[in-house]
Scaffold this motif. Sequence first.
Motif, PDB file in Angstrom:
ATOM      1  N   SER B  28       0.810  -1.222   0.000  1.00  0.00           N
ATOM      2  CA  SER B  28       0.000   0.000   0.000  1.00  0.00           C
ATOM      3  C   SER B  28       0.841   1.268   0.000  1.00  0.00           C
ATOM      4  N   THR B  29       2.162   1.147   0.162  1.00  0.00           N
ATOM      5  CA  THR B  29       3.027   2.336   0.093  1.00  0.00           C
ATOM      6  C   THR B  29       3.409   2.675  -1.352  1.00  0.00           C
ATOM      7  N   PHE B  30       3.102   1.794  -2.288  1.00  0.00           N
ATOM      8  CA  PHE B  30       3.366   2.100  -3.699  1.00  0.00           C
ATOM      9  C   PHE B  30       2.520   3.309  -4.109  1.00  0.00           C
ATOM     10  N   ARG B  51      -0.170   8.369 -10.947  1.00  0.00           N
ATOM     11  CA  ARG B  51      -0.004   8.450  -9.495  1.00  0.00           C
ATOM     12  C   ARG B  51      -1.393   8.435  -8.868  1.00  0.00           C
ATOM     13  N   PRO B  52      -1.534   7.932  -7.642  1.00  0.00           N
ATOM     14  CA  PRO B  52      -2.860   7.753  -7.047  1.00  0.00           C
ATOM     15  C   PRO B  52      -3.638   9.031  -6.747  1.00  0.00           C
ATOM     16  N   ALA B  92       5.406  -0.873 -10.255  1.00  0.00           N
ATOM     17  CA  ALA B  92       4.996  -0.051  -9.114  1.00  0.00           C
ATOM     18  C   ALA B  92       6.201   0.300  -8.267  1.00  0.00           C
ATOM     19  N   SER B  93       6.131   1.463  -7.628  1.00  0.00           N
ATOM     20  CA  SER B  93       7.189   1.848  -6.693  1.00  0.00           C
ATOM     21  C   SER B  93       6.663   2.897  -5.736  1.00  0.00           C
ATOM     22  N   GLU B  94       7.402   3.119  -4.672  1.00  0.00           N
ATOM     23  CA  GLU B  94       7.190   4.307  -3.856  1.00  0.00           C
ATOM     24  C   GLU B  94       7.781   5.488  -4.631  1.00  0.00           C
ATOM     25  N   VAL B  95       7.593   6.695  -4.135  1.00  0.00           N
ATOM     26  CA  VAL B  95       7.995   7.888  -4.885  1.00  0.00           C
ATOM     27  C   VAL B  95       9.461   7.833  -5.303  1.00  0.00           C
ATOM     28  N   GLY B  97      11.462   5.060  -4.709  1.00  0.00           N
ATOM     29  CA  GLY B  97      11.900   3.669  -4.601  1.00  0.00           C
ATOM     30  C   GLY B  97      12.216   3.052  -5.937  1.00  0.00           C
ATOM     31  N   GLN B  98      12.555   1.788  -5.889  1.00  0.00           N
ATOM     32  CA  GLN B  98      12.889   1.053  -7.103  1.00  0.00           C
ATOM     33  C   GLN B  98      11.634   0.377  -7.650  1.00  0.00           C
ATOM     34  N   LEU B  99      11.552   0.306  -8.959  1.00  0.00           N
ATOM     35  CA  LEU B  99      10.378  -0.279  -9.587  1.00  0.00           C
ATOM     36  C   LEU B  99      10.343  -1.791  -9.409  1.00  0.00           C
ATOM     37  N   THR B 100       9.147  -2.302  -9.123  1.00  0.00           N
ATOM     38  CA  THR B 100       8.886  -3.732  -9.129  1.00  0.00           C
ATOM     39  C   THR B 100       7.976  -4.015 -10.307  1.00  0.00           C
TER      40      THR B 100
END
Lengths: 116, 111
Positions: B28-30, B51-52, B92-95, B97-100
């Motif tokens: 949920s932090t993505f 972005r959400p 997906a990633s955090e702002v 972060g690294q992409l998954t």
Amino acid sequence: GGIITQTPKFLIGQEGQKLTLKCQQNFNHDTMYWYRQDSGKGLRLIYYSITENDLQKGDLSEGYDASREKKSSFSLTVTSAQKNEMAVFLCASRPDWGARGQNTLYFGAGTRLSVL
Amino acid sequence: QQQVRQSPQSLTVWEGETAILNCSYEDSTFDYFPWYWQFPRESPALLIAIRPVSNKKEDGRFTIFFNKREKKLSLHITDSQPGDSATYFCAASEVVGQLTFGRGTRLQVYA
């Protein structure tokens, strides 16, 4: 614009051999990545580096070493190639924090590895 | 456990139809969700991202629909063309972060 150059394009190795893949970018990006792409498994992160001489492990780092001796280059070493291994290794870089398009990855053309 | 899941694994549509590619995520932090496309023998490239703060992002024939509560998103390709045939990766990633990446959906559009 810039470009990411990966060498070699094709790499054929023997089981147990140490193999090195090279990547050069002229975007002047700080962050660089190595991904492995297997059919049906998407892209999996092996190593990344946020600046010269920095190394961060990804989910798939076991069996690999990496080196970031200068900002423009990032190399990956397969420490012991596995028999019948076939995969594409993709190098990527990303604009710096605060830059336009900062989360966009730019990929190289890939190195296709086959192990006999 | 897969952090980003995509379905279907492969999809075939006729030219002119709408293709719908699905994606779901765990963390949920993505808060950044790009879609990359990859043509045969080429490298992935960014197609569109969201972005959400919004639940829809449109770029020509490509639209992302985002449902934060259900942690799901989908990519709709309207008036599909044979040239859209490619593998599509949801990521997906955090702002910062690294992409998954997900495992991809292979889309084939027939004329």
